[in-house]
Design a protein around this motif. Structure first.
Motif, mmCIF file in Angstrom:
data_model
loop_
_atom_site.group_PDB
_atom_site.id
_atom_site.type_symbol
_atom_site.label_atom_id
_atom_site.label_comp_id
_atom_site.label_asym_id
_atom_site.label_seq_id
_atom_site.Cartn_x
_atom_site.Cartn_y
_atom_site.Cartn_z
ATOM 1 N N TYR A 149 38.336 42.004 45.492
ATOM 2 C CA TYR A 149 37.126 41.620 46.274
ATOM 3 C C TYR A 149 35.664 41.165 45.670
ATOM 4 C CZ TYR A 149 33.691 41.069 50.264
ATOM 5 O OH TYR A 149 33.098 40.194 51.181
ATOM 6 N N ILE A 150 35.828 42.643 45.090
ATOM 7 C CA ILE A 150 34.709 41.561 44.235
ATOM 8 C C ILE A 150 34.131 40.425 43.313
ATOM 9 C CG2 ILE A 150 32.497 42.425 41.955
ATOM 10 C CD1 ILE A 150 32.242 43.699 45.090
ATOM 11 N N ILE A 151 35.626 40.530 42.972
ATOM 12 C CA ILE A 151 36.095 39.439 41.707
ATOM 13 C C ILE A 151 36.212 38.012 42.486
ATOM 14 C CG2 ILE A 151 37.759 38.406 40.039
ATOM 15 C CD1 ILE A 151 38.954 41.205 39.446
ATOM 16 N N ALA A 152 37.031 38.164 43.737
ATOM 17 C CA ALA A 152 36.906 37.112 44.678
ATOM 18 C C ALA A 152 35.361 36.692 45.039
ATOM 19 C CB ALA A 152 38.104 36.986 45.788
ATOM 20 N N ARG A 153 34.954 37.057 45.190
ATOM 21 C CA ARG A 153 33.164 37.023 46.144
ATOM 22 C C ARG A 153 32.241 36.403 44.816
ATOM 23 N NH1 ARG A 153 31.810 35.240 50.771
ATOM 24 N NH2 ARG A 153 33.355 36.870 52.457
ATOM 25 N N ILE A 154 32.299 36.814 43.619
ATOM 26 C CA ILE A 154 31.403 36.346 42.776
ATOM 27 C C ILE A 154 31.993 34.992 41.360
ATOM 28 C CG2 ILE A 154 31.588 36.792 39.772
ATOM 29 C CD1 ILE A 154 31.239 40.073 40.784
ATOM 30 N N PHE A 155 33.488 35.353 41.372
ATOM 31 C CA PHE A 155 33.569 33.921 41.357
ATOM 32 C C PHE A 155 34.790 33.194 41.609
ATOM 33 C CE2 PHE A 155 34.474 37.730 37.971
ATOM 34 C CZ PHE A 155 33.583 36.848 36.686
ATOM 35 N N PHE A 156 34.805 33.536 42.604
ATOM 36 C CA PHE A 156 35.771 32.486 44.066
ATOM 37 C C PHE A 156 34.680 32.055 45.554
ATOM 38 C CE2 PHE A 156 38.394 33.660 41.644
ATOM 39 C CZ PHE A 156 39.400 32.969 40.135
ATOM 40 N N ASN A 157 33.756 32.484 45.538
ATOM 41 C CA ASN A 157 32.880 33.058 46.575
ATOM 42 C C ASN A 157 33.422 31.407 47.284
ATOM 43 O OD1 ASN A 157 30.675 33.873 48.152
ATOM 44 N ND2 ASN A 157 29.967 33.002 48.263
ATOM 45 N N GLU A 158 33.440 30.124 46.717
ATOM 46 C CA GLU A 158 33.263 29.224 47.807
ATOM 47 C C GLU A 158 35.223 29.660 48.962
ATOM 48 O OE1 GLU A 158 31.590 27.145 49.475
ATOM 49 O OE2 GLU A 158 30.159 27.726 48.890
ATOM 50 N N TYR A 159 35.830 30.241 47.955
ATOM 51 C CA TYR A 159 37.218 30.241 48.414
ATOM 52 C C TYR A 159 37.448 31.745 48.735
ATOM 53 C CZ TYR A 159 36.519 25.613 45.884
ATOM 54 O OH TYR A 159 35.353 24.784 45.692
ATOM 55 N N ALA A 160 36.563 32.524 48.626
ATOM 56 C CA ALA A 160 36.771 34.271 49.083
ATOM 57 C C ALA A 160 37.935 34.415 49.977
ATOM 58 C CB ALA A 160 35.962 34.920 48.836
ATOM 59 N N LEU A 161 38.322 33.561 51.183
ATOM 60 C CA LEU A 161 39.413 34.570 51.656
ATOM 61 C C LEU A 161 40.443 34.266 51.261
ATOM 62 C CD1 LEU A 161 40.214 35.477 54.744
ATOM 63 C CD2 LEU A 161 39.859 32.755 55.625
ATOM 64 N N SER A 162 40.879 33.384 50.363
ATOM 65 C CA SER A 162 42.408 32.941 50.251
ATOM 66 C C SER A 162 42.422 33.811 48.933
ATOM 67 C CB SER A 162 41.716 30.860 49.948
ATOM 68 O OG SER A 162 43.676 30.935 49.530
ATOM 69 N N VAL A 163 41.283 33.137 47.917
ATOM 70 C CA VAL A 163 41.871 34.195 46.908
ATOM 71 C C VAL A 163 42.219 35.524 46.707
ATOM 72 C CG1 VAL A 163 40.359 34.495 44.714
ATOM 73 C CG2 VAL A 163 40.464 31.888 45.207
ATOM 74 N N TRP A 164 41.341 36.183 47.422
ATOM 75 C CA TRP A 164 41.095 37.146 47.890
ATOM 76 C C TRP A 164 42.463 38.565 48.424
ATOM 77 C CZ3 TRP A 164 39.062 41.660 52.343
ATOM 78 C CH2 TRP A 164 38.883 42.501 51.754
#
Length: 227
Positions: A177-192
């Motif tokens: 979740y932290i990785i998704a928020r830091i590197f893919f914040n705009e797409y965090a829902l999908s990436v996480w």
């Protein structure tokens, strides 16, 4: 999921097989709910696969809304309630059961609110920079409050569990979740959801650790202690 429909469909297939194996490894009915977690992620990835196709193939455009809502229902409605419930079902410690019941209440509250939001307000999804971006129109959808209500039941439930390696599973999901928020914040829902899906393969390992020792192993352990 980010990248492509092919990756989503592949992940869905792998997770379906993972779910089948996890369920077969269950030694009690209470474990089945936890073992079915990969099936939830498999459905999410399948939905995103068709969502990707709806943007690149005209014949799949009619499935766009259905695919989007199917993903959101599993990711935002079912998941926050299923995780604490499934962990609660395998929990043996009375004190931790009380905590997990509180987490389950938080998850159900979020599930009900998101269900209301998806029914009343507008939600859209579209490809952006090789990712799928979801924009939810209901109040607090992208707020810190919503993130906290999502985090408590989906991550903390695993961390407080007394089941072997369940805490490690929760911490790894939290790390994703932290990785998704830091590197893919705009797409965090999908990436996480993709990261968590792959991580959920460890559900098999956790389920196997819940299996009771065989009679032979138990007797050997007793003899070893007596010796």
């Amino acid at each position: 999921m980010c990248f492509s429909a092919e990756v989503s469909f592949t992940a869905s297939a792998v997770l379906t097989v993972t779910g089948i194996v996890a369920v077969k490894k269950c030694s009690s009915r209470e474990q089945i709910f936890f073992a079915c977690i990969p099936f939830i992620f498999a459905t999410q990835q399948l939905a995103e696969g068709f969502l990707w196709l709806s943007f690149s193939h005209a014949e799949f455009e009619k499935f766009r809304q259905l695919s989007m809502f199917l993903f959101l229902v599993f990711a935002q409605v079912i998941w926050p309630s299923w995780v604490p419930f499934s962990v609660l079902m395998v929990e043996k410690n009375p004190a931790r059961k009380i905590v997990l019941k509180a987490f389950l209440l938080v998850g159900i509250t979020l599930s009900v609110y998101v269900s209301y939001g998806l029914f009343v307000y507008t939600a859209i999804a579209f490809p952006d920079s090789h990712h799928l971006k979801y924009e939810l129109g209901f109040p607090l959808a992208h707020s810190l409050v919503a993130a906290l209500f999502y985090f408590i039941p989906t991550v903390l439930s695993c961390i407080v569990s007394s089941a072997k390696r369940m805490t490690s599973l929760g911490l790894i999901i939290f790390g994703s979740y932290i990785i998704a928020r830091i590197f893919f914040n705009e797409y965090a829902l999908s990436v996480w959801c993709f990261f968590s899906a792959i991580i959920s393969i460890t559900v098999i390992y956790v389920v196997m650790l819940m299996r009771p020792l065989s009679t032979g192993n138990t007797e050997r352990s007793i003899h070893a202690m007596e010796g």
